[in-house]
Design a protein around this motif. Structure first.
Motif: not given
Length: 465
Positions: A216-236
């Protein structure tokens, strides 16, 4: 600043780092020499000493119920053995010429110099934390120390959403994926490689991908994280790649570690290609008679390839500490090298490897044959028998075993120890076929899967010119 100098004839051993390698060295040195002969001072910048970092994912996931279960020996227990362990104290500088270190109290900021006759560097490793937007946002966690584990557990306890993204699919990544699954999270693993577990060959990594997807784990291969997006409260709120966004209420970084050798580099001590400290067989830093180093901050000799490697494992760190403590205490011991054995699991899937992968053999110029087999961990008719896949590499001309990878269910991972011993002994795959392994239907088929792979590899060697 205060300077601690002058102790008469008693020697002083200073240890930088209060975990596996450092405190194993300190404890062994104390066994070798009494407090009247050898003063031992150890510095640790964190809150805990002598703990199992390898156990943190299982504590986070609930398999280990309490943090203290991961602590092998407390600061108080070390002090009771005449080791002056100074917690929350970070060494800021090593003065090699003056044989002293400068340390800072983390809480007060006070600094002082401490002289040494002998020095042990056991500064460990630091997690790889990529420079990208949002990486320091609340809800983004690295997992390297007990402090890190506690912060993550606290975050999980107060997070309302149940979506987690793990960045990286190495040992830490897959273990943290399991921990989060156990906590009831929907887990996505984003992996830069084409398959998870880059410590395996891609064909074996594909088996891990399929099994994790089946959990049940979603696997995303051959992909590099470019940024981490945050909400209005600053939390991821999400993790972004070039092509997609993956919603997240918590993010765990499992990208790997690098040797923590900034102090050593500044002191002019020798570093290898992987930026780990270089030592001799006695774990003495090359070119320095009274300085030793061990654990995750050093490079080690690969007994199969003959080259230096960087492998951060607690098994090596504890052995390094024993060798260092013996030598610093006036005895004699060596650490000959490693064959690169490691095991892991994600839920009921067991993953193991030892020796060289195909790309390792290619890099050092070894020609080889491969053999991959499917077998069961028990006799096929015995209840609970499940499939495991074994891949074996052998040198093309000599038949010398070069490496083994195993993926399967119960009983798969520890079978790699057979191969680890064979690698250390320099055995050929033909010699392995005659190994007298234990047999009973609940534990193995008549032909153990490792021996089946060895037979196939031996035939492949014989068939190649």
């Amino acid at each position: 600043m205060n300077m601690s100098l002058g102790r008469g004839t008693r020697e002083r051993l200073v240890v930088i780092g209060g975990d596996a390698a450092g405190m194993s060295a300190a404890s062994q040195a104390r066994r070798m020499r009494s407090a009247g002969e050898l003063e031992i001072v150890a510095f640790e910048r964190g809150h805990f000493s002598s703990y199992s970092a390898c156990g943190i994912p299982y504590w986070v996931g609930g398999d280990v119920s309490a943090r203290n279960e991961l602590i092998a020996r407390t600061p108080e227990e070390h002090r009771a053995r005449d080791i002056d362990l100074r917690m929350r104290t970070e060494v800021m500088e090593i003065d090699v010429a003056g044989q002293r270190v400068r340390a800072r109290d983390v809480d007060s900021g006070a600094e002082s110099w401490t002289s040494y006759d002998k020095l042990v560097i056991a500064t460990g490793a630091r997690p790889i934390r990529p420079e990208m937007p949002g990486v320091d946002a609340p809800g983004v966690h690295g997992v390297q120390t007990l402090d890190d584990g506690q912060v993550l557990i606290d975050t999980l306890a107060r997070t309302r959403g149940r979506r987690a993204v793990v960045v990286g699919a190495g040992y830490i990544g897959v273990e943290m994926a399991e921990a989060l699954i156990n906590r009831g999270y929907e887990v996505t693993v984003v992996n830069r490689g084409k398959e998870p577990m880059s410590t395996l060959d891609p064909d074996m990594g594909r088996l891990v991908h399929e099994a994790m997807s089946g959990l049940g784990i979603t696997m995303v291969d051959d992909a590099e994280v470019t940024k981490i997006l945050t909400g209005a409260d600053g939390h991821v709120r999400a993790v972004a790649t070039q092509d997609a966004e993956y919603p997240a209420d918590v993010v765990v970084l499992g990208i790997g570690v690098r040797p923590e050798t900034a102090l050593a580099r500044a002191a002019g001590l020798p570093l290898g290609a992987h930026q780990g400290l270089l030592t001799d067989l006695g774990m003495r830093v090359r070119g320095h008679e009274n300085i030793w180093a061990g654990g995750d901050c050093v490079e080690v000799l690969d007994l199969v390839s003959g080259q230096q490697r960087y492998i951060a494992l607690g098994t090596h760190a504890n052995k390094h500490g024993q060798v260092i403590g013996t030598n610093a205490g006036g005895g004699y011991a060596t650490f000959p090298g490693v064959v690169g054995t490691a095991v892991s699991k994600v839920c009921d899937l067991e993953i193991a490897r030892t020796g060289l992968r195909e790309k390792d053999a290619d890099r050092v110029g070894l020609q080889y044959v491969t053999a991959t087999i499917e077998s069961t961990g028990r006799a096929g008719y015995y209840p609970g028998a499940s499939l495991m896949t074994v891949k074996m590499l052998a040198e093309r001309r000599t038949g010398r075993l070069l490496g083994v990878q195993i993926v399967g269910r119960e009983g798969a991972a520890k079978r790699v120890d057979i191969a680890a011993v064979a690698l250390t002994a320099g055995m050929t795959v033909e010699q392995m076929t005659a190994l007298d392994l234990g047999y009973a239907p609940p534990f193995s088929p008549v032909w153990d899967p490792v021996l089946v792979a060895a037979r196939k590899a031996s035939k492949a060697v014989a068939q190649r010119p």
